[in-house]
Design a protein around this motif. Structure first.
Motif, PDB file in Angstrom:
ATOM      1  N   THR A  78      -7.467  -0.730  -3.815  1.00  0.00           N
ATOM      2  CA  THR A  78      -8.302   0.393  -3.371  1.00  0.00           C
ATOM      3  C   THR A  78      -8.153   1.669  -4.172  1.00  0.00           C
ATOM      4  O   THR A  78      -8.940   2.591  -3.979  1.00  0.00           O
ATOM      5  CB  THR A  78      -7.992   0.714  -1.901  1.00  0.00           C
TER       6      THR A  78
ATOM      7  N   SER B 142       0.819  -1.213   0.000  1.00  0.00           N
ATOM      8  CA  SER B 142       0.000   0.000   0.000  1.00  0.00           C
ATOM      9  C   SER B 142       0.855   1.265   0.000  1.00  0.00           C
ATOM     10  O   SER B 142       0.346   2.353  -0.250  1.00  0.00           O
ATOM     11  CB  SER B 142      -0.931   0.010   1.220  1.00  0.00           C
TER      12      SER B 142
ATOM     13  N   ASN C  54      -2.434  -1.604  -3.411  1.00  0.00           N
ATOM     14  CA  ASN C  54      -3.495  -0.653  -3.076  1.00  0.00           C
ATOM     15  C   ASN C  54      -3.037   0.782  -3.335  1.00  0.00           C
ATOM     16  O   ASN C  54      -2.529   1.466  -2.456  1.00  0.00           O
ATOM     17  CB  ASN C  54      -3.886  -0.811  -1.601  1.00  0.00           C
TER      18      ASN C  54
END
Length: 388
Positions: free
Chosen positions: A196, A126, A161
């Protein structure tokens, strides 16, 4: 140095008897050292083994792991290696290996390696990842090269992400004859899922490939932005398969782009004319947007389909070929069919498939029109239709 120092950060038993895993908040290494963090069964308390919990190497969101060479040393920066032989790796913070500026050729960035090397081991990224060459501060000398970025698991999917992953060469002294250093190859050895937010991957303006060796998808149709400069982009397995299509896929720059299997996304856009070959080996589908391809050579060994949106193929002086498929754009209800445009500035266009544009059915009004079809070979170029 004659030996490699070891930094051991063990897990420990908390006040409630539960086993707590270490979290990395920040590390910096200068000069030739590399950062190598491994999580394996023999490193950790038997509490974790006895309870059967997966081991976890966690780079916290507030953390940054950095390696950089000494200024004006000309030495390469250290690598960053994250590995586990029995667990998962979570990278919420940033990983940065940067070459230093040098009064000569800029120093090279180090490699970044993330590897879960046991069955079931997981990797989640991420944070951002960067390996970059250092700048040259001497007129006429080149920037340093980037290191490679390699991410792998044994039998699980890598989750990304909204990360920005960069492996780009350093800059030369401005206004002189030096050139940007070489970019590093970015390789995903295992399947990848975009989670995401939009993911961006760049190897800069010089050489440096981007390679997806496993399937690539997104359960939430996230966008993907790719830049490989003079390097190539390879999708060696299916893209957006099983209903998990990608969002908008944008190629800012690449020499060649190759899809070895089916590909599905909301749209595909190649912004800069590729100097090599754009190739698909299986069906390409854009669910809501256009497909726009720009490449010196375009080799379509399967068809392309959009839902009432543009299919555009531009070649400079190279050739365009269509085999084993058709270009199809069909409007939805009350939606016109998209246009199909194919052109070359001096090469040949050979079409062994059909070009079909169809308007959508009438729901609230009259039936919709099909789009325009344009095929043009300028200069000494030729057009050959064999089917359709």
């Amino acid at each position: 140095p004659t030996h490699t120092p070891t930094l051991r950060i063990p897990g420990y038993v908390g006040p409630k008897g539960d086993f707590l895993w270490p979290r990395i908040w920040g590390l910096r290494a200068s000069g030739l050292w590399y950062l190598g963090l491994r999580c394996k069964r023999e490193d950790l308390s038997s509490h974790g083994c006895g309870w059967g919990r997966p081991f976890e190497l966690n780079i916290d969101q507030a953390a940054t792991l950095i390696t950089t060479a000494d200024l004006n040393s000309g030495a390469a920066s250290g690598a960053i290696q994250l590995g586990t032989t029995d667990g998962r790796i979570i990278v919420n913070g940033d990983l940065i290996s940067t070459g230093a500026a040098n009064l000569g050729v800029g120093s090279d960035g180090g490699a970044v390696v993330i590897a879960a090397s046991a069955p079931g081991g997981q990797v989640t990224i991420s944070g951002d990842i960067s390996s970059s060459g250092g700048a040259s501060t001497l007129p006429g000398r080149d920037g340093g090269a980037a290191g490679t970025v390699d991410v792998s698991t044994i039998d699980t999917t890598i989750e990304i992400n909204g990360s920005t992953i960069v492996a780009s060469g350093g800059q030369p002294e401005e206004g002189f004859a030096g050139v940007q250093g070489a970019g590093g190859t970015v390789t995903f050895a295992s399947p990848v899922s975009l989670g995401t937010a939009k993911t961006s991957i760049s190897t800069g303006a010089t050489i440096g490939d981007i390679i997806f060796n496993g399937a690539l998808d997104s359960a939430t149709a996230q966008d993907l932005e790719l830049t490989s400069g003079q390097g190539n982009i390879s999708f060696n397995q299916a893209v957006g398969d099983g209903g998990n299509n990608l969002g908008a896929v944008t190629v800012n720059a690449a020499a060649s782009v190759a899809f070895a299997s089916t590909s599905t996304f909301t749209s595909f856009t190649q912004l800069d004319l590729g100097t090599g070959t754009f190739q698909i080996a299986d069906q390409m589908t854009a669910t809501t947007g256009a497909v726009e391809i720009q490449s010196e050579t375009v080799d379509l060994n399967a068809g392309i389909q959009t839902t009432g949106q543009l299919i555009e193929i531009d070649s400079n002086a190279g050739n365009v070929s269509l085999d084993n498929g058709s270009l199809v754009t069909t409007g939805g209800d009350d939606q016109a069919g998209g246009a199909i445009e194919i052109d070359t500035a001096g090469g040949s266009i050979v079409l062994n498939g059909s070009l079909i544009t169809t308007g959508g059915n009438a729901v609230a009004g009259a039936g919709q029109n099909g789009g325009a079809v344009s095929v043009a070979a300028f200069g000494a170029g030729t057009v050959t239709f064999h089917d359709g």
